[in-house]
Design an enzyme around this catalytic site. Structure first.
Site, PDB file in Angstrom:
ATOM      1  N   LYS A   7     -10.262  -1.290  10.253  1.00 15.53           N
ATOM      2  CA  LYS A   7     -10.190  -2.504   9.443  1.00 15.53           C
ATOM      3  C   LYS A   7     -10.595  -3.735  10.250  1.00 15.53           C
ATOM      4  O   LYS A   7     -10.706  -4.833   9.692  1.00 15.53           O
ATOM      5  CB  LYS A   7      -8.768  -2.724   8.925  1.00 15.53           C
ATOM      6  CG  LYS A   7      -8.133  -1.541   8.213  1.00 15.53           C
ATOM      7  CD  LYS A   7      -8.664  -1.326   6.828  1.00 15.53           C
ATOM      8  CE  LYS A   7      -7.803  -0.284   6.098  1.00 15.53           C
ATOM      9  NZ  LYS A   7      -8.285  -0.014   4.737  1.00 15.53           N
ATOM     10  N   CYS A  59      -4.651   2.412  -3.779  1.00 15.91           N
ATOM     11  CA  CYS A  59      -3.428   2.923  -3.147  1.00 15.91           C
ATOM     12  C   CYS A  59      -2.274   1.945  -3.332  1.00 15.91           C
ATOM     13  O   CYS A  59      -1.473   1.712  -2.419  1.00 15.91           O
ATOM     14  CB  CYS A  59      -3.649   3.220  -1.661  1.00 15.91           C
ATOM     15  SG  CYS A  59      -4.785   4.580  -1.358  1.00 15.91           S
ATOM     16  N   GLN A  80      -4.513  -5.407   6.933  1.00 20.35           N
ATOM     17  CA  GLN A  80      -5.453  -6.360   6.322  1.00 20.35           C
ATOM     18  C   GLN A  80      -5.412  -7.733   6.977  1.00 20.35           C
ATOM     19  O   GLN A  80      -6.116  -8.646   6.542  1.00 20.35           O
ATOM     20  CB  GLN A  80      -5.151  -6.499   4.827  1.00 20.35           C
ATOM     21  CG  GLN A  80      -5.326  -5.224   4.030  1.00 20.35           C
ATOM     22  CD  GLN A  80      -6.758  -4.720   4.018  1.00 20.35           C
ATOM     23  OE1 GLN A  80      -7.698  -5.497   4.138  1.00 20.35           O
ATOM     24  NE2 GLN A  80      -6.930  -3.419   3.877  1.00 20.35           N
ATOM     25  N   ASP A 111       3.123  -4.284   7.812  1.00 23.52           N
ATOM     26  CA  ASP A 111       1.811  -3.642   7.728  1.00 23.52           C
ATOM     27  C   ASP A 111       0.757  -4.729   7.886  1.00 23.52           C
ATOM     28  O   ASP A 111       0.547  -5.544   6.997  1.00 23.52           O
ATOM     29  CB  ASP A 111       1.673  -2.933   6.379  1.00 23.52           C
ATOM     30  CG  ASP A 111       0.285  -2.357   6.128  1.00 23.52           C
ATOM     31  OD1 ASP A 111      -0.591  -2.485   7.011  1.00 23.52           O
ATOM     32  OD2 ASP A 111       0.072  -1.787   5.043  1.00 23.52           O
ATOM     33  N   HIS A 119       0.861  -1.176   0.000  1.00 22.08           N
ATOM     34  CA  HIS A 119       0.000   0.000   0.000  1.00 22.08           C
ATOM     35  C   HIS A 119       0.901   1.231   0.000  1.00 22.08           C
ATOM     36  O   HIS A 119       2.008   1.214   0.539  1.00 22.08           O
ATOM     37  CB  HIS A 119      -0.863  -0.044   1.271  1.00 22.08           C
ATOM     38  CG  HIS A 119      -1.953   0.970   1.336  1.00 22.08           C
ATOM     39  ND1 HIS A 119      -1.711   2.300   1.621  1.00 22.08           N
ATOM     40  CD2 HIS A 119      -3.300   0.860   1.196  1.00 22.08           C
ATOM     41  CE1 HIS A 119      -2.870   2.955   1.646  1.00 22.08           C
ATOM     42  NE2 HIS A 119      -3.835   2.101   1.374  1.00 22.08           N
TER      43      HIS A 119
END
Length: 409
Positions: A223, A366, A200, A197, A120
């Protein structure tokens, strides 16, 4: 797992778009919120609304206790070693920027920052800015032809030398799951710092940062069935304690005079200003909600949904699926699938689906470097949550077939 009972806890799902019941397949962008989260935030605002820390009055004491209790919940949720390793931010993006800014003093001209090619923008642009400020350079970790991270190429890059590695746990576009445990171990063996990251990942699987072995792990509340405006930075204490603060001012100081300032200890040193208190309270309720579920049953339910979704899309001849198939030895794809309908513009497809109450995301997500690798300017993405039902998938697939018949006869 009773999906009907579970869905009833999410009031936003109980609505129509025009004449059609809502089918929400945009959870990767933001998840819907259960009543438990909404009620916790409303209760705080109506009974305990006060700023945290320092004040002597009862409301502030209750607010502080509730706020800090969420830090303890997060410590357990991601299996951190110390509560001071949990830093509240306003989202994943701020968390990554906080780390990038804080590492300026550790990077030198010529140092290499390796970044996942499917990252991202939030896990790419801050490293580009850090490189511009320090003389370091950013290199992409290549993907294979199947759009999975190329482990052999990564190993070669590490052999050549790297100061920092930035990875995605789960691709927000493709739903592919990186073996971050192995990748972080490879990086650590070569002396590189690692940031993962997890925006998700946290809603779909258990996360154990100690087992992963990363130096930093970041994610967002919105999220994972919590509110927006709040995120989390986990940092291994020995490294986290070396970060230069991104923001300075109130809350994060030990002493201040006109001759100088001494910063406080972790976690306060990295949490300047009034924090997103109400959103933190909502995040705590989201953790309670997730912890109340049978996580294995949720995982099995979502895996079945993803299989149903892919099989249905593959049956539409005009559909080009970008997300790779589940590979032997790799974790099953999680949460999202990306596709295009022939050569039709992704926004046109999204609009047609919306006219039947189907909410999907369309655009570059993104992840413009990934779009370039895929040879497209953008695509559609359908993403699921624990509240998604088989009927949602079937209605989506029926609408896709209608769009294909209309646009690609």
């Amino acid at each position: 797992m009773n999906i009907s009972s579970l869905r009833n806890q999410f009031p936003a799902l109980d609505q129509h778009i025009g004449d059609y019941p809502l089918v929400y397949l945009d959870t990767a962008a933001t998840s819907q919120k259960p009543r438990q989260v909404l009620d916790a935030m409303a209760h705080f605002l109506t009974t305990d609304n006060a700023n945290v820390h320092r004040a002597a009055h009862t409301l502030s004491g209750r607010a502080t206790a509730s706020y800090e209790a969420v830090r303890d919940k997060l410590k357990a949720f991601v299996h951190a070693g110390r509560r001071e390793e949990i830093i509240f931010t306003h989202g994943t993006t701020e968390a990554i920027n906080l780390v990038a800014n804080g590492l300026k003093h550790r990077l030198n001209s010529g140092d290499v920052i390796l970044v996942d090619s499917a990252a991202h923008h939030a896990n790419l642009v801050p490293w580009q800015q850090l490189a511009a400020q320090t003389g370091a350079r950013v290199e992409a970790i290549p993907l294979t032809a199947e759009l999975r991270l190329d482990t052999a190429a990564f190993e070669a890059q590490l052999e050549a030398g790297a100061a920092l590695v930035a990875l995605g746990h789960v691709s927000n576009v493709l739903g592919t799951v990186n073996d971050v445990n192995t990748l972080c171990a490879m990086a650590r063996a070569k002396g590189a710092l690692t940031l993962v990251d997890g925006a998700q990942a946290v809603a779909h699987q258990r996360v154990d940062v100690t087992d992963i072995g990363c130096d930093f792990y970041v994610f967002s509340g919105h999220k994972m069935y919590g509110p927006d405006g709040v995120g989390v930075l986990y940092g291994r204490y020995e490294v986290l304690d070396t970060l230069t603060p991104l923001l300075t001012g109130g809350e994060m100081i030990k002493t201040v005079s006109f001759t100088g300032t001494e910063f406080g200890e972790l976690p306060n040193r990295l949490e300047a200003g009034t924090p997103p208190i109400v959103s933190v309270i909502g995040l705590g309720a989201a953790i309670d909600f997730i912890n109340s579920l049978d996580r294995q049953a949720v995982l099995a339910h979502e895996h079945d949904l993803m299989a149903r979704l892919r099989a249905g899309l593959e049956a539409v001849l005009q559909i080009r699926i970008h997300s790779p198939r589940d590979a032997a030895g790799a974790a099953p794809n999680s949460g999202a699938i990306a596709f295009n309908l022939g050569d039709e513009h992704h926004q046109d497809v999204g609009i047609l689906l919306d006219q039947q109450g189907i909410a999907v995301r369309c655009g570059h997500h993104c992840a413009m470097p990934l779009m370039s690798l895929m040879g497209v300017k953008g695509c559609c993405r359908a993403s699921i949550g624990l509240y998604t039902s088989p009927d949602d998938i079937d209605r989506f697939l029926a609408a896709v077939k209608e769009a294909a018949e209309l646009l690609c006869p």
